[in-house]
Design a protein around this motif. Structure first.
Motif, PDB file in Angstrom:
ATOM      1  N   GLU A 174     -10.012 -71.481 -14.630  1.00 41.45           N
ATOM      2  CA  GLU A 174      -8.736 -71.044 -15.198  1.00 41.45           C
ATOM      3  C   GLU A 174      -8.266 -72.016 -16.276  1.00 41.45           C
ATOM      4  N   LEU A 175      -8.412 -73.316 -15.990  1.00 39.18           N
ATOM      5  CA  LEU A 175      -8.065 -74.325 -17.000  1.00 39.18           C
ATOM      6  C   LEU A 175      -8.906 -74.125 -18.264  1.00 39.18           C
ATOM      7  N   SER A 176     -10.205 -73.915 -18.078  1.00 37.86           N
ATOM      8  CA  SER A 176     -11.102 -73.716 -19.236  1.00 37.86           C
ATOM      9  C   SER A 176     -10.681 -72.498 -20.038  1.00 37.86           C
ATOM     10  N   ARG A 177     -10.291 -71.449 -19.328  1.00 37.80           N
ATOM     11  CA  ARG A 177      -9.916 -70.197 -19.995  1.00 37.80           C
ATOM     12  C   ARG A 177      -8.702 -70.392 -20.908  1.00 37.80           C
ATOM     13  N   ILE A 178      -7.640 -71.040 -20.392  1.00 41.38           N
ATOM     14  CA  ILE A 178      -6.417 -71.176 -21.203  1.00 41.38           C
ATOM     15  C   ILE A 178      -6.567 -72.260 -22.282  1.00 41.38           C
ATOM     16  N   VAL A 179      -7.365 -73.288 -22.000  1.00 47.03           N
ATOM     17  CA  VAL A 179      -7.601 -74.329 -23.010  1.00 47.03           C
ATOM     18  C   VAL A 179      -8.424 -73.768 -24.161  1.00 47.03           C
ATOM     19  N   LYS A 180      -9.458 -73.005 -23.838  1.00 45.20           N
ATOM     20  CA  LYS A 180     -10.337 -72.430 -24.861  1.00 45.20           C
ATOM     21  C   LYS A 180      -9.563 -71.475 -25.769  1.00 45.20           C
ATOM     22  N   LYS A 181      -8.553 -70.803 -25.199  1.00 46.36           N
ATOM     23  CA  LYS A 181      -7.736 -69.878 -25.987  1.00 46.36           C
ATOM     24  C   LYS A 181      -6.930 -70.631 -27.046  1.00 46.36           C
ATOM     25  N   GLU A 182      -6.384 -71.802 -26.681  1.00 45.89           N
ATOM     26  CA  GLU A 182      -5.557 -72.590 -27.600  1.00 45.89           C
ATOM     27  C   GLU A 182      -6.385 -73.508 -28.490  1.00 45.89           C
ATOM     28  N   LEU A 183      -7.506 -74.010 -27.949  1.00 45.66           N
ATOM     29  CA  LEU A 183      -8.377 -74.925 -28.707  1.00 45.66           C
ATOM     30  C   LEU A 183      -9.797 -74.368 -28.726  1.00 45.66           C
ATOM     31  N   PRO A 184     -10.045 -73.327 -29.527  1.00 42.98           N
ATOM     32  CA  PRO A 184     -11.351 -72.649 -29.489  1.00 42.98           C
ATOM     33  C   PRO A 184     -12.542 -73.538 -29.823  1.00 42.98           C
ATOM     34  N   GLU A 185     -12.324 -74.652 -30.541  1.00 48.35           N
ATOM     35  CA  GLU A 185     -13.434 -75.522 -30.935  1.00 48.35           C
ATOM     36  C   GLU A 185     -13.820 -76.511 -29.838  1.00 48.35           C
ATOM     37  N   ILE A 186     -13.003 -76.648 -28.788  1.00 44.22           N
ATOM     38  CA  ILE A 186     -13.268 -77.648 -27.757  1.00 44.22           C
ATOM     39  C   ILE A 186     -14.555 -77.317 -26.995  1.00 44.22           C
ATOM     40  N   LYS A 187     -15.291 -78.356 -26.589  1.00 40.56           N
ATOM     41  CA  LYS A 187     -16.508 -78.181 -25.790  1.00 40.56           C
ATOM     42  C   LYS A 187     -16.181 -78.541 -24.337  1.00 40.56           C
ATOM     43  N   ILE A 188     -16.583 -77.698 -23.410  1.00 45.17           N
ATOM     44  CA  ILE A 188     -16.228 -77.881 -22.003  1.00 45.17           C
ATOM     45  C   ILE A 188     -17.484 -78.046 -21.153  1.00 45.17           C
ATOM     46  N   LEU A 189     -17.492 -79.111 -20.342  1.00 39.75           N
ATOM     47  CA  LEU A 189     -18.558 -79.347 -19.368  1.00 39.75           C
ATOM     48  C   LEU A 189     -17.975 -79.120 -17.977  1.00 39.75           C
ATOM     49  N   ILE A 190     -18.515 -78.156 -17.248  1.00 42.70           N
ATOM     50  CA  ILE A 190     -18.065 -77.846 -15.894  1.00 42.70           C
ATOM     51  C   ILE A 190     -18.886 -78.653 -14.883  1.00 42.70           C
ATOM     52  N   LEU A 191     -18.195 -79.319 -13.952  1.00 46.08           N
ATOM     53  CA  LEU A 191     -18.861 -80.034 -12.857  1.00 46.08           C
ATOM     54  C   LEU A 191     -18.631 -79.254 -11.562  1.00 46.08           C
ATOM     55  N   SER A 192     -19.681 -79.025 -10.794  1.00 45.45           N
ATOM     56  CA  SER A 192     -19.506 -78.283  -9.546  1.00 45.45           C
ATOM     57  C   SER A 192     -20.530 -78.706  -8.499  1.00 45.45           C
ATOM     58  N   GLY A 193     -20.067 -78.710  -7.265  1.00 47.16           N
ATOM     59  CA  GLY A 193     -20.981 -78.964  -6.156  1.00 47.16           C
ATOM     60  C   GLY A 193     -21.525 -77.669  -5.606  1.00 47.16           C
TER      61      GLY A 193
END
Length: 544
Positions: A65-84
């Motif tokens: 959800e954080l990635s979704r709303i951040v990507k909407k406002e900052l489309p150029e940002i690169k996101i690395l997801i960490l998950s177990g």
């Protein structure tokens, strides 16, 4: 430095990631951290990091959800997801959001740095591509200005509705949503010889272009020989009137610095809808047409024009209308351009009382009087007697055949165009000669870094803006399009028939940045210089 932000709800893991890497040494700026998405979001909006590292499972707001709303406002940002959780559904959602990478915990600092290094490569490549796009956009600004004027023409012809106008306007960074609209038309002397120097002409045109930066909801459109159209918008009638007055003051104060330069402006009537812009433009044109008959160095609005018309009616019996006609023609022959002939004739016929054209004898008298003025002007510029005799025969033929007002206008148009052509030939300012000189200069200097619209226009004694419009009309391409085509032609020749490297060829034809040369070559030719060279060799195009 590349800015990194970390979101992880487990404090131990967050501290381990933060403290196990010497961020500055590795070339990163660690700009912040948070324990969940809700806390992270405002911090991310403030810091605007290049890379966001976030856990996927967190309280309050998870990583997706954080990635979704951040990507909407900052489309150029690169996101690395960490998950177990090695869950395909999470990965699938992450891909749809536009997450750059999906990494499984636990992850070592070495693995994380390896993933970050790949992201940095992507960021640098995108930044380089964006820089090349911006360079190309700036280089093609001349073409965009012409497209923008074509769009303005659609607006003032009423050929476009509001929703379409607003949508198309975004392409040219024009916000056309307003309650009230008006148009101001403005022109300065086009001939560089009327300025103290080429540099002064360039300065005046540049300062007028920059007027729009001083006010919101004010846009300019370059109209070639007829100068600028300013579109002025506001919240209500009073707001637009104030803005029109402010623009008038700005232009007047600007031109006060150049007391020897002629200028004239006309302000139309405000309208309440974008589809009514043709009305605003037409009233502005009526006022603007007085530049041929009134004192120059002034900007008139519609009220000034109405007052002048009323005064004209009161003084009509005392005015020598034919004397005024001669003054108009004489001034136009000295300062007008061929592109303005139709506008001049509109003003000329508007200024003459309609009664003058009802009588056939009066129509013939106007033609003779106009011919006398043109003939006197030809004497002044030393036109040979054979040409003047030819013009005299044309007058005799026209007098015997022309009986309508339209016929008078057609005769005057042909005569004025011919007189201006002879004037320009005598002064070395004939368009065809100027364009040949410009093309010759481009051919001899296309490979230099210094060549530009400004340098070439100065070479042929024209202001950059006016040269641009004349060049486009006479040559069929904008200056930049013609220069680029010249460079590309030589580049293709060298790619096919030389052993030079592509970077050397780019430099040879005027591109000092090899990346930009490759970018623009591919943009125009549809393939890279290297691909073009390989294709040429395969087809064996080069002569031995």
């Amino acid at each position: 430095m590349i800015k990194v932000f970390l979101v992880e709800d487990e404090v131990v893991i967050r501290n381990a990631i933060k403290n196990s890497i010497d961020w500055e040494k590795e070339g990163y700026d660690f700009v912040g951290e948070a324990g969940d998405g809700e806390l992270a979001y405002p911090k991310i909006m403030k810091e605007k990091p290049d890379i966001l590292i976030t856990d996927i499972k967190m309280p309050f707001m998870d990583g997706l959800e954080l990635s979704r709303i951040v990507k909407k406002e900052l489309p150029e940002i690169k996101i690395l997801i960490l998950s177990g959780f090695n869950d395909f559904e999470y990965a699938k959602d992450a891909i749809q959001i536009g997450v750059t990478d999906y990494l499984l915990k636990p992850i070592s600092s070495a693995k994380l740095l390896e993933a970050l290094a790949e992201v940095v490569k992507t960021i640098e490549k995108e930044k380089e591509e964006q820089a090349l796009k911006e360079c190309y956009k700036n280089e093609m600004r001349e073409t965009v200005e012409q497209e923008k004027f074509a769009f303005f023409n659609k607006l003032i012809m009423g050929h476009i509705g509001m929703s379409e106008a607003i949508e198309q306007g975004k392409k040219y960074e024009l916000d056309l949503s307003a309650q009230v609209y008006n148009v101001l038309l403005f022109k300065v002397a086009m001939n560089v010889k009327q300025y103290e120097s080429k540099e002064q002409a360039e300065e005046v045109f540049s300062r007028i272009d920059n007027i729009t930066q001083k006010m919101e909801k004010l846009y300019s459109f370059w109209r070639g020989a007829e100068g600028w159209a300013f579109l002025i918008m506001g919240e209500d009638e009073e707001d637009v009137q104030k803005k029109c007055h402010a623009v008038k003051i700005m232009l007047t104060e600007l031109m006060e610095k150049y007391p020897g330069i002629e200028y004239f402006g006309g302000i139309g009537s405000s309208v309440s809808r974008i589809r009514m812009l043709p009305e605003a433009y037409q009233t502005a044109m009526v006022v603007f047409s007085n530049r041929f008959s009134c004192e120059t160095r002034q900007i008139m609005d519609i009220d000034d024009w109405k007052n002048m018309q009323e005064k004209g009616r009161l003084d009509a019996r005392n005015l020598d209308s034919m004397g005024k006609n001669r003054e108009m023609i004489e001034h136009f022959l000295s300062n007008g351009t061929q592109e303005e002939v139709d506008s001049f004739l509109d003003a000329y016929f508007q200024k003459n009382p309609k009664e003058n054209f009802k009588s056939e004898i009066m129509r013939q008298y106007i033609m003779i009087d106009s011919y006398i003025m043109v003939n006197a002007f030809m004497d002044k510029i030393d036109v040979n007697e054979e040409i003047k005799l030819e013009e005299g025969k044309n007058l005799e033929e026209s007098l015997s055949s022309i009986i309508s007002v339209d016929g008078v206008r057609t005769y005057m148009k042909k005569m004025l165009k011919r007189a201006l052509e002879l004037r320009d030939m005598a002064s070395g300012q004939r368009y065809s000669d100027i364009m040949e000189l410009a093309k010759k200069y481009i051919k001899e200097n296309y490979m230099t870094e210094e060549i530009s619209l400004n340098t070439v226009s100065a070479k042929v004694n024209m202001s950059p803006s006016y040269f641009s419009s004349v060049f486009s009309r006479e040559v069929g391409q904008t200056f930049v399009e013609y220069l680029t085509a010249t460079r590309m032609s030589k580049a293709k020749e060298l790619l096919m028939c030389s052993s030079m490297k592509t970077s050397e060829i780019g430099f040879e034809v005027g591109y000092k940045d090899p990346h930009y040369f490759s970018y623009i070559f591919k943009k125009i030719q549809g393939c890279s210089p290297k691909e073009y060279k390989q294709r040429a060799r395969q087809e064996n195009r080069c002569e031995s």
